[in-house]
Design a protein around this motif. Structure first.
Motif, PDB file in Angstrom:
ATOM      1  N   PRO A 188      11.457  34.844  80.169  1.00 35.66           N
ATOM      2  CA  PRO A 188      11.451  36.241  80.622  1.00 35.66           C
ATOM      3  C   PRO A 188      10.767  37.199  79.659  1.00 35.66           C
ATOM      4  O   PRO A 188      10.012  38.076  80.088  1.00 35.66           O
ATOM      5  CB  PRO A 188      12.942  36.559  80.773  1.00 35.66           C
ATOM      6  N   ALA A 189      11.008  37.029  78.368  1.00 39.35           N
ATOM      7  CA  ALA A 189      10.423  37.958  77.397  1.00 39.35           C
ATOM      8  C   ALA A 189       8.912  37.813  77.296  1.00 39.35           C
ATOM      9  O   ALA A 189       8.217  38.751  76.897  1.00 39.35           O
ATOM     10  CB  ALA A 189      11.055  37.741  76.027  1.00 39.35           C
ATOM     11  N   ALA A 190       8.390  36.647  77.661  1.00 37.14           N
ATOM     12  CA  ALA A 190       6.947  36.424  77.603  1.00 37.14           C
ATOM     13  C   ALA A 190       6.260  36.928  78.866  1.00 37.14           C
ATOM     14  O   ALA A 190       5.167  37.506  78.817  1.00 37.14           O
ATOM     15  CB  ALA A 190       6.645  34.945  77.392  1.00 37.14           C
ATOM     16  N   GLY A 191       6.881  36.680  80.012  1.00 29.24           N
ATOM     17  CA  GLY A 191       6.342  37.180  81.267  1.00 29.24           C
ATOM     18  C   GLY A 191       5.250  36.345  81.888  1.00 29.24           C
ATOM     19  O   GLY A 191       4.783  36.632  82.992  1.00 29.24           O
ATOM     20  N   VAL A 192       4.823  35.318  81.191  1.00 28.28           N
ATOM     21  CA  VAL A 192       3.786  34.420  81.715  1.00 28.28           C
ATOM     22  C   VAL A 192       4.218  32.982  81.439  1.00 28.28           C
ATOM     23  O   VAL A 192       4.985  32.723  80.505  1.00 28.28           O
ATOM     24  CB  VAL A 192       2.404  34.682  81.071  1.00 28.28           C
ATOM     25  N   PRO A 193       3.742  32.015  82.230  1.00 36.50           N
ATOM     26  CA  PRO A 193       4.113  30.618  81.988  1.00 36.50           C
ATOM     27  C   PRO A 193       3.750  30.170  80.584  1.00 36.50           C
ATOM     28  O   PRO A 193       2.764  30.637  79.993  1.00 36.50           O
ATOM     29  CB  PRO A 193       3.303  29.853  83.050  1.00 36.50           C
ATOM     30  N   GLY A 194       4.554  29.252  80.055  1.00 37.00           N
ATOM     31  CA  GLY A 194       4.335  28.776  78.698  1.00 37.00           C
ATOM     32  C   GLY A 194       3.100  27.914  78.541  1.00 37.00           C
ATOM     33  O   GLY A 194       2.597  27.745  77.434  1.00 37.00           O
ATOM     34  N   PHE A 195       2.613  27.362  79.634  1.00 37.59           N
ATOM     35  CA  PHE A 195       1.388  26.569  79.619  1.00 37.59           C
ATOM     36  C   PHE A 195       0.879  26.505  81.048  1.00 37.59           C
ATOM     37  O   PHE A 195       1.526  27.012  81.973  1.00 37.59           O
ATOM     38  CB  PHE A 195       1.635  25.156  79.050  1.00 37.59           C
ATOM     39  N   GLU A 196      -0.273  25.915  81.229  1.00 38.12           N
ATOM     40  CA  GLU A 196      -0.847  25.813  82.571  1.00 38.12           C
ATOM     41  C   GLU A 196      -1.127  24.365  82.905  1.00 38.12           C
ATOM     42  O   GLU A 196      -1.539  23.577  82.050  1.00 38.12           O
ATOM     43  CB  GLU A 196      -2.145  26.621  82.666  1.00 38.12           C
ATOM     44  N   LEU A 197      -0.882  24.000  84.151  1.00 41.11           N
ATOM     45  CA  LEU A 197      -1.233  22.692  84.667  1.00 41.11           C
ATOM     46  C   LEU A 197      -1.985  22.875  85.984  1.00 41.11           C
ATOM     47  O   LEU A 197      -1.592  23.701  86.813  1.00 41.11           O
ATOM     48  CB  LEU A 197       0.023  21.841  84.930  1.00 41.11           C
ATOM     49  N   LYS A 198      -3.044  22.119  86.174  1.00 42.03           N
ATOM     50  CA  LYS A 198      -3.724  22.132  87.466  1.00 42.03           C
ATOM     51  C   LYS A 198      -2.825  21.483  88.514  1.00 42.03           C
ATOM     52  O   LYS A 198      -1.876  20.778  88.189  1.00 42.03           O
ATOM     53  CB  LYS A 198      -5.051  21.367  87.358  1.00 42.03           C
ATOM     54  N   ASP A 199      -3.134  21.708  89.768  1.00 40.33           N
ATOM     55  CA  ASP A 199      -2.303  21.186  90.853  1.00 40.33           C
ATOM     56  C   ASP A 199      -2.172  19.670  90.820  1.00 40.33           C
ATOM     57  O   ASP A 199      -1.174  19.125  91.292  1.00 40.33           O
ATOM     58  CB  ASP A 199      -2.861  21.618  92.211  1.00 40.33           C
ATOM     59  N   ASP A 200      -3.164  18.999  90.259  1.00 32.42           N
ATOM     60  CA  ASP A 200      -3.131  17.526  90.247  1.00 32.42           C
ATOM     61  C   ASP A 200      -2.826  16.975  88.859  1.00 32.42           C
ATOM     62  O   ASP A 200      -3.070  15.805  88.573  1.00 32.42           O
ATOM     63  CB  ASP A 200      -4.457  16.951  90.754  1.00 32.42           C
ATOM     64  N   GLU A 201      -2.267  17.815  87.968  1.00 35.07           N
ATOM     65  CA  GLU A 201      -1.980  17.392  86.595  1.00 35.07           C
ATOM     66  C   GLU A 201      -0.486  17.308  86.329  1.00 35.07           C
ATOM     67  O   GLU A 201       0.324  17.983  86.971  1.00 35.07           O
ATOM     68  CB  GLU A 201      -2.587  18.379  85.586  1.00 35.07           C
ATOM     69  N   MET A 202      -0.126  16.505  85.321  1.00 36.39           N
ATOM     70  CA  MET A 202       1.245  16.450  84.824  1.00 36.39           C
ATOM     71  C   MET A 202       1.207  16.338  83.307  1.00 36.39           C
ATOM     72  O   MET A 202       0.234  15.857  82.724  1.00 36.39           O
ATOM     73  CB  MET A 202       1.997  15.257  85.420  1.00 36.39           C
ATOM     74  N   GLU A 203       2.277  16.805  82.672  1.00 35.94           N
ATOM     75  CA  GLU A 203       2.436  16.691  81.223  1.00 35.94           C
ATOM     76  C   GLU A 203       3.487  15.630  80.962  1.00 35.94           C
ATOM     77  O   GLU A 203       4.632  15.741  81.425  1.00 35.94           O
ATOM     78  CB  GLU A 203       2.871  18.026  80.613  1.00 35.94           C
TER      79      GLU A 203
END
Length: 329
Positions: free
Chosen positions: A197-212
């Motif tokens: 919440p305090a950041a307001g943006v996702p912590g990282f990005e993944l494409k629709d066909d990606e996984m971490e």
């Protein structure tokens, strides 16, 4: 950012207040930050305290109650609680048998809990600690020196808490907690990030066909990022790493399929379907299975697998009664 909150700076306070109002027969909030303790204080038995950053609900306040924790300390989202808060929690639950701190292996958690321990010991309170490091994904991360503590921590709460209820000494309770830590391994993955919440943006990005793969419970990077695979293929990838790290041959086990916060139960059961089949093929008996959200990462979409190698004592304590908001036996 879309979140059902009132104000960013009130998220943790209002969450804890709402939890206490939902479960007043289990939980009481102290007037020193977001510290919850058992409403019915234990006496003549070892008390257990744990905690960490908020955002992992139901961990850790959800595990305060009979047979598990006596206190849980919640820091800001994904941020360690302060030594003062932890110290107040220790003081509130301390008995003549002492207090065991269950700490997940994150640098801030370890440092602040150990500072609180020193403060408590200066007051004559007997305190011991264990550090949970069940994540096999990476040996060091942004938050740790050594392996991270993740969902396997719930098994430590359950089993050490069960032994404490019998009136065992502090050294015995610490020993069984360390036995669990030595015999549990975990690994997770994610297909969508979460937003602090305090950041307001996702912590990282993944494409629709990606996984971490191998992600941590705060959204820390894992071992690698790759194209999304089927549930069975992902499960096999995580199991291969877990089973290569500890010899489960011929053992009875407890399995936890832990949702990261936004993963449907349907998908968690699909994961468990494969886990059960693979373990059966390898001659590893599943004694008990837990499927659900036990240690989340806000609204991250993903899961982790934890496998605990059991012996007769651990089985008995796993089965022992527990009554908390989030875990009952």
């Amino acid at each position: 950012m879309k979140k059902l909150i009132n104000a960013v700076d009130q998220v943790e306070n209002q969450m804890i207040s709402g939890m206490v109002k939902a479960y007043p027969h289990y939980l009481t909030k102290l007037n020193c930050g977001n510290v919850v303790v058992r409403t019915e204080k234990k006496s003549g038995k070892v008390a257990l305290i744990s905690g960490g950053g908020s955002g992992h609900e139901p961990a850790h306040g959800g595990y305060v109650g009979t047979g598990m924790l006596d206190a849980a300390v919640a820091g800001a989202v994904f941020t360690s609680p302060t030594p003062d808060q932890i110290y107040e929690g220790i003081k509130e639950i301390a008995t003549d048998k002492g207090v065991l701190m269950v700490i997940k292996n994150y640098t801030g958690d370890v440092m602040n809990f150990e500072m609180a321990r020193e403060m408590a010991e200066m007051e004559g309170i007997k305190v011991e600690q264990v550090i949970v490091n069940d994540d096999v994904a990476v040996d060091n991360s942004l938050y740790t020196v050594g392996r991270r503590g993740v969902a396997g921590t719930v098994f430590v709460h359950k089993i050490a808490g069960a032994l404490a209820e019998t009136g065992a000494d502090l050294e015995e309770v610490k020993e069984v907690a360390e036995d669990v830590i030595a015999n549990v391994r975990s690994m997770g993955m994610a297909i969508r990030p979460c937003t602090v919440p305090a950041a307001g943006v996702p912590g990282f990005e993944l494409k629709d066909d990606e996984m971490e793969v191998g992600i941590g419970i705060h959204g820390e990077p894992g071992t690698h990022r790759e194209t999304l695979k089927t549930a069975d293929e992902i499960t096999d990838m995580l199991l291969d790493k877990i089973l290569a790290d500890l010899d489960y041959s011929g053992a009875e086990t407890a399995v936890m399929i832990n949702g990261a916060g936004a993963t449907p139960l349907m998908e968690l059961f699909i994961i468990n379907n494969r886990v059960a089949d693979v373990l059966a093929e390898k001659g590893i008996k599943v004694y008990k299975t837990f499927v659900g959200e036990y240690m989340t990462s806000l609204e991250m979409e993903g899961f982790s697998i934890s496998i605990l190698r059991l012996n007769d004592r651990l089985k008995e304590l796993l089965d022992a009664p527990a009554d908390t908001p989030a875990f009952k036996a």
